[in-house]
Structures are given as structure tokens and as C-alpha cells.
Design a protein around this motif. Structure first.
Motif, PDB file in Angstrom:
ATOM      1  N   GLU A  25       0.863  -1.181   0.000  1.00  0.00           N
ATOM      2  CA  GLU A  25       0.000   0.000   0.000  1.00  0.00           C
ATOM      3  C   GLU A  25       0.900   1.233   0.000  1.00  0.00           C
ATOM      4  OE1 GLU A  25      -3.436   0.533   0.095  1.00  0.00           O
ATOM      5  OE2 GLU A  25      -3.730  -1.607  -0.215  1.00  0.00           O
ATOM      6  N   GLN A  27       0.392   5.363  -0.268  1.00  0.00           N
ATOM      7  CA  GLN A  27      -0.454   6.556  -0.339  1.00  0.00           C
ATOM      8  C   GLN A  27      -1.860   6.237  -0.849  1.00  0.00           C
ATOM      9  OE1 GLN A  27       1.770   9.340  -2.703  1.00  0.00           O
ATOM     10  NE2 GLN A  27       3.448   9.437  -1.248  1.00  0.00           N
ATOM     11  N   GLY A  28      -2.466   5.205  -0.289  1.00  0.00           N
ATOM     12  CA  GLY A  28      -3.823   4.832  -0.649  1.00  0.00           C
ATOM     13  C   GLY A  28      -3.946   4.007  -1.917  1.00  0.00           C
ATOM     14  N   ASN A  29      -2.822   3.693  -2.553  1.00  0.00           N
ATOM     15  CA  ASN A  29      -2.821   2.865  -3.761  1.00  0.00           C
ATOM     16  C   ASN A  29      -2.369   1.457  -3.400  1.00  0.00           C
ATOM     17  OD1 ASN A  29      -3.225   4.992  -5.963  1.00  0.00           O
ATOM     18  ND2 ASN A  29      -1.484   5.812  -4.848  1.00  0.00           N
ATOM     19  N   SER A  30      -3.154   0.469  -3.787  1.00  0.00           N
ATOM     20  CA  SER A  30      -2.780  -0.922  -3.585  1.00  0.00           C
ATOM     21  C   SER A  30      -2.051  -1.390  -4.840  1.00  0.00           C
ATOM     22  CB  SER A  30      -4.032  -1.759  -3.330  1.00  0.00           C
ATOM     23  OG  SER A  30      -3.670  -3.067  -3.020  1.00  0.00           O
TER      24      SER A  30
END
Length: 105
Positions: A25, A27-30
Motif C-alpha cells: 500500500e 499513499q492509498g494505492n494498492s
């Protein structure tokens, strides 16, 4: 218009096994990371566009990963699903610096 991208250190290069995906993960990106047999590192969105399956758990073949739920073939270069299926996941630029993996967000 230029969009500034931030490079985020993920892990040492040697800690990412060959052909075994790793979900991270950032900054909010998987993101799913893959180390190919030629040493290249690829980073794509971690969820299959059809099933939301975890691509990091898929089987890697060449420069593709197969969704573990529906066997969709996703390019680790472009993020595009192979026809006749349709869909796309985001791709991320990767750099190796001083033995560490960095992903641009």
C-alpha cells in the motif's frame, strides 16, 4: 501540464522473490510488485478489473500475471487484460537505486 510524481522506497531489491508477487500500500494505492526472471521489477494495480482478485497472488508467466480467481491474463507492462477479455489496471514506474526498489506515485 507536468504532474510531479513522488518516488517511494518500497524494499531492498533482494527481498522481492523472483516470480512471487508482493502487495504493498502506497499513499492509498494498492500495488502488486513482481520481480521477473530477467531481474526487471514491474508494478501494477493489485486488483483484477473483473473479479477484484488479488493479482499479487497470481501466477507470473513471462511479462504477464494470471488473476488467481478468473485466470484473466494481465500485462505487467501495459496493465491491459489480454483479449477477448477487457479491462486495465494502473501501471507504475519502478527504479532500483542503491539496491532498493522505488515506485513513482
Amino acid at each position: 501540464m507536468n504532474v510531479l510524481k513522488e518516488q517511494v522506497r518500497i524494499m531492498p531489491f533482494e527481498d522481492l522473490p523472483v516470480l512471487i508477487g508482493k502487495e504493498v500500500e502506497i499513499q492509498g494505492n494498492s500495488i502488486a510488485l513482481f520481480r521477473l526472471t530477467n531481474g526487471d521489477i514491474r508494478a501494477i494495480g493489485s486488483r483484477c478489473p473483473q473479479t477484484n482478485g488479488p493479482l499479487a497472488e497470481g501466477i507470473v508467466s513471462g511479462e504477464f500475471v494470471y488473476c488467481p480467481l478468473k485466470d484473466w491474463k494481465v500485462s505487467l507492462i501495459t496493465g491491459e487484460v489480454q483479449a477477448p477479455d477487457e479491462g486495465k489496471v494502473p501501471t507504475y514506474n519502478v527504479e532500483i537505486k542503491n539496491g532498493d526498489i522505488f515506485v513513482s506515485i
